[in-house]
Structure formats: C-alpha cells, structure tokens
Design a protein around this motif. Structure first.
Motif, PDB file in Angstrom:
ATOM      1  N   ALA B 113      -3.363  -9.090  -2.186  1.00 14.38           N
ATOM      2  CA  ALA B 113      -2.255  -8.893  -1.508  1.00 14.38           C
ATOM      3  C   ALA B 113      -1.018  -8.266  -2.417  1.00 14.38           C
ATOM      4  O   ALA B 113      -0.216  -7.607  -2.121  1.00 14.38           O
ATOM      5  CB  ALA B 113      -1.955 -10.237  -1.008  1.00 14.38           C
ATOM      6  N   LYS B 116      -1.601  -4.436  -3.777  1.00 13.29           N
ATOM      7  CA  LYS B 116      -1.668  -3.336  -2.885  1.00 13.29           C
ATOM      8  C   LYS B 116      -0.056  -3.269  -2.086  1.00 13.29           C
ATOM      9  O   LYS B 116       0.479  -2.434  -1.957  1.00 13.29           O
ATOM     10  CB  LYS B 116      -2.600  -3.834  -1.419  1.00 13.29           C
ATOM     11  CG  LYS B 116      -4.152  -3.529  -1.918  1.00 13.29           C
ATOM     12  CD  LYS B 116      -5.040  -3.971  -0.699  1.00 13.29           C
ATOM     13  CE  LYS B 116      -6.368  -3.583  -1.125  1.00 13.29           C
ATOM     14  NZ  LYS B 116      -7.366  -4.039  -0.142  1.00 13.29           N
ATOM     15  N   SER B 117       0.619  -4.658  -1.793  1.00 16.11           N
ATOM     16  CA  SER B 117       1.839  -4.458  -1.392  1.00 16.11           C
ATOM     17  C   SER B 117       2.834  -3.983  -2.356  1.00 16.11           C
ATOM     18  O   SER B 117       3.595  -3.129  -1.622  1.00 16.11           O
ATOM     19  CB  SER B 117       2.240  -6.034  -0.800  1.00 16.11           C
ATOM     20  OG  SER B 117       2.176  -6.643  -1.763  1.00 16.11           O
ATOM     21  N   SER B 120       2.011  -0.055  -2.317  1.00 18.49           N
ATOM     22  CA  SER B 120       2.529   0.583  -1.062  1.00 18.49           C
ATOM     23  C   SER B 120       3.974   0.594  -0.940  1.00 18.49           C
ATOM     24  O   SER B 120       4.618   1.617  -0.638  1.00 18.49           O
ATOM     25  CB  SER B 120       2.186   0.012   0.136  1.00 18.49           C
ATOM     26  OG  SER B 120       0.660  -0.409  -0.146  1.00 18.49           O
ATOM     27  N   VAL B 121       4.617  -0.489  -1.394  1.00 13.86           N
ATOM     28  CA  VAL B 121       6.302  -0.422  -1.139  1.00 13.86           C
ATOM     29  C   VAL B 121       6.691   0.471  -2.137  1.00 13.86           C
ATOM     30  O   VAL B 121       7.718   1.155  -1.842  1.00 13.86           O
ATOM     31  CB  VAL B 121       6.542  -1.885  -1.536  1.00 13.86           C
ATOM     32  CG1 VAL B 121       7.959  -2.102  -2.073  1.00 13.86           C
ATOM     33  CG2 VAL B 121       6.972  -2.605  -0.079  1.00 13.86           C
TER      34      VAL B 121
END
Lengths: 226, 254
Positions: B113, B116-117, B120-121
C-alpha cells in the motif's frame, strides 16, 4: 475517506469503476431533465462552493475538527442528479490536482461518497420525509436531512472499510468498527452543519432548495438580505 | 489572492511542460495502472517506476521539496494500515515486541500500500504541476471524457479563487470577533457561514450565467489552437509506457 492508489485490489477497483461510470452516465442523462443544460456555470460555481466549504473546518470537541463532505446537502440543494454530478466533479479534481484519492480508486471514491453516501442515503431520506409531511415540509425536510446526513457519513465509511477489507489491505473485524465508530461522531457534526445551512437557505432563498417544494416563488433580487 | 494553489508550477517552462497534455496524461495514467497492478514482491519494478518519475521530475524543474511535501497527503492512510495490519495479520512471525507480533504477511501488505500510493500520488502531482488546469481538462475532453464534467470543472477552476477568498474574508471577520472554534455549539456560526457562502455563490453563478448568455454562450466553450501530437509527444508516451511495461512484463519470466 479518500482511498489512495494501491489500497484496493484489481477486482474491487474495476467493479466500483463500472458501478460509478454507469451511475455517472445515467445521472448525466437524468440531469438534463432536472435542469437546463446551459446552467452549467451555476453548477461549476456550486462545485467551487463545495471546495471552499470543505476548507471551513468545524469544531468537533476540544480542538479536533472534522471537515465537511456535503453529499446530502448538495443533493438536497441541487436535486439528486446534479448534486451527484457536482460531487463527482469535486472528487475528480481532488484526485487529479490535490492527490486526494487515487486514480485507480476514483471509482471506489465516487461509489462510496456519491452513490452509497449520496444516492442511497438521499433515496432513504425521501422515503422518511414523506410520512413526516404532516408536520410541515420544512420540519420534515430538516429532520430527515439531519438523520441521513449523519447516516451517509457512516455508510460511506463502512463501504470504504468493506472495500479495503475485500482487498485484504486491512482486516475486516478491526477496521470496520474503527471507521464506523469515528465517523458516527464526525457524522453528528455533518448533520448539525447540514441542518443549519438548510435552515438558513430555506429562510432566505427557499427557491434555491430543490427538495423544498413549497417554496414561494421569490422575485429575483433578494441580494440585499445576505 | 492565491492564483496558483490548484496547479502551482504548471506555468513554468521545461521540456515536460511543453509535452502535449493528452500524451502526458495518458503516460502518467498508464504508469499508475501498471504500478498498482504490480505484485508487491517485485521490489525492483518499483525502482524502475521511481526512476521514470525521477527523470520526469528533474526535467520538469518543479522543486523536489514541493513534490515531496504534496505527496505526504497519503501518510494518514498509510499510518492507519501501519497501525493495524502488521500486528493483526496471521502468518510467519518476523518480530516480537512484548506481546505484539509482527507478521511477514502484514508487512508485505503495508509495503504494498505504501509504495504504490506514494508512487501514484507523486505521478499525479507531477502531472498537475506541469499541466495548467484548463489544458488538462481540454485534453480529457479530447480523450472523450464527458463534456459536462470538463465544463463544470473549468468553471470551478475559474471561480474557486473568488469563492475561497470570500470564505477567507468571512473567516477573518469571524475570528476578529473572538471566535475560537472549539466546541460543537459554535457549529452554528460555521453553518451560517456555509449557508451565506452558498447563497452568495449561487447568486454569483446566476449573474455570471446571465452575463454569459447575453454574450452568446450556448453551453460550451469555443476552442481554437488545440495543440497537436508531435513526434516528441508520441515518443514520450511510448517511452514511459514501454519502460514501465517492460519491467512489469519481465516478471512473467521469473
């Protein structure tokens, strides 16, 4: 409650994307009946309003502050379809420009805050409002708005927790009570704000409240009042 | 007042800023989807994604400190997972702290988590810091996004400064009258502010709408000089997508 990227697995992302895209399509079709398509400037400025309103944090207790989601308020003021679309635009912009909510989770975020916390809660609101009609439309609207703006926060957070649990990011037994517990308190603030805003708008410009049918048609130009 | 708080740095000049918005948006979206679909054990794939973003970010001249500070918005979410998951997931125990057991499975979920977050952010922030809002909306529209969305969002962008200024003025007036914002019964003040903000915004919307109608507005903006895809834009899109995809696809042979 804005889920970032990487917290949902593929099946949850795709399923919520399909549900949200379908609902957006249907709402676009229905919104044409609800209001003149050319009134887009008014909706755009209302979206800007929701943005600004979310910046006005409200006090919860002793220093912590919650902030305001506004799906039920937007739907009550603008009508369910326009309200949903304005909320979706706000979520899209928050995702692309504020990194608030992920791109692959946008479907889930629209699903939680627009469909579950929005349409479903608003539909229940209209169901409850009807039998209360004998107390007068104003009272029945305010009561059901209070109840379901509280409910919408809780059900949206529960949906968020369930999606995270289905994706195996967190375990169900822990995150669901935690999310629902916290949001049942935040929801009280939401309900209070929604009721106060509706009370004032019904008082000053009842014609602006889509769910308030018994509004007298005001001559345009109540500008001196606010 | 704060005219660039939505798309700050998007009007700098750099090779990244001059890429055609459609190509840039598609490349970033592709990178995010590929990143999110990568299994967490393939740690070197994430290195490739970070590398791609680092190259784009350096070329864009957007300050790194700004990108990092904006990327921190996902921290509360990561912390929530960090508090619950490593301790409660059953599986191989890697560490014991008193009565707390940290499981390997839980740590993998947390890593998954978090990485990836964050990637992406950062990718989305790079996109919005190198593309002005109206250009990105026009690009989405040309990519067959519903016109309703892009038009409403464009109006939002044009007026959010005014409405936020209005809200700030109200806040200033409120605070100068000794509002402390501490207890729930003071919610009445905030409620009244939001209500008058709504009524003012709506009235402004009606005035703007009437003014636009009298100048021939028919529901959408006229467009001219849309940028065309050049070879460089296609190359950028292909390079980013292929680099990320090849890292992702090479997993199939391992």
């Amino acid at each position: 409650m804005h889920i970032p990227d990487g917290f949902l697995d593929a099946k949850t992302s795709v399923a919520t994307y399909i549900a949200s895209a379908g609902t957006v399509g249907y709402a676009l079709y229905k919104a044409k009946e609800e209001l003149d398509e050319k009134k887009i400037p008014v909706l755009g400025i209302t979206a800007a309003f929701i943005f600004a309103a979310q910046m006005l944090n409200f006090p919860v207790a002793g220093g912590t502050s919650g902030h305001f989601l506004g799906a039920i308020l937007a739907m009550t003021l603008l009508g369910p379809y326009s309200g949903f679309l304005v909320m979706s635009v706000v979520l899209l912009v928050q995702c692309l420009f504020f990194a608030d909510g992920g791109l692959t989770a946008l479907g889930a975020n629209i699903f939680n805050m627009g469909i579950i916390g929005g349409f479903l809660s608003f539909y229940l609101l209209t169901l409850v409002k009807k039998p209360l009609g004998r107390f007068g439309e104003r009272k029945s609207l305010l009561f059901s708005a209070a109840l379901f703006s509280w409910f919408s926060i809780i059900i949206a957070s529960a949906a968020c927790a369930i999606e995270l649990a289905i994706s195996k990011t967190v375990s169900f037994g822990i995150v669901l009570p935690a999310m629902v517990g916290v949001h049942s308190i935040i929801g009280i603030g939401e309900a209070i704000i929604t009721v106060i805003v509706l009370t004032v708008v019904i008082e000053v410009r009842p014609d602006l409240v889509a769910s308030f049918k018994s509004a007298p048609s005001l001559p345009y130009g109540g500008e001196g009042v606010v | 007042m704060k005219h660039d708080f939505i798309d700050r740095y998007s009007r700098l000049e750099s090779p990244v800023h001059s890429i055609e918005p459609r190509a840039k948006a598609l490349a970033i979206f592709a990178l995010i989807v590929i990143c999110v679909s990568t299994p967490p054990q393939a740690w070197w794939c994430f290195l490739v994604y970070v590398g791609i973003l680092a190259v784009i970010a350096t070329a864009s001249r957007v300050p790194f400190s700004y990108l990092l500070s904006r990327a921190l918005v996902v921290l509360p979410f990561i912390l929530t997972v960090a508090v619950f998951t490593p301790f409660t997931k059953s599986g191989e125990i890697v560490l014991r702290v008193g009565f707390l057991k940290i499981s390997k499975e839980g740590l993998i979920i947390l890593w998954n988590a978090a990485v990836k977050s964050l990637i992406s952010v950062t990718a989305l922030i790079i996109l919005s810091s190198t593309t002005p809002f109206p250009d990105l909306m026009r690009a989405l529209e040309r990519l067959k996004f519903p016109k309703f969305f892009t038009t409403v969002a464009s109006f939002m962008y044009r007026y959010v400064f005014i409405i936020v200024d209005e809200a700030e003025r109200m806040k200033l007036a409120r605070d100068s009258r000794n509002f402390r914002g501490r207890w729930i019964w003071q919610a009445k003040t905030v409620g009244h502010m939001i209500a008058s903000l709504f009524i003012r915004s709506h009235m402004r919307g009606e005035r703007v709408y009437q003014a636009m109608c009298s100048r021939g507005f028919e529901g959408s903006f006229p467009r001219w000089n849309d940028p065309e895809m050049r070879l460089a834009d296609v190359l950028f899109l292909a390079l980013v997508t292929l680099a990320a995809l090849s890292a992702r696809v090479s997993l199939l042979w391992h």
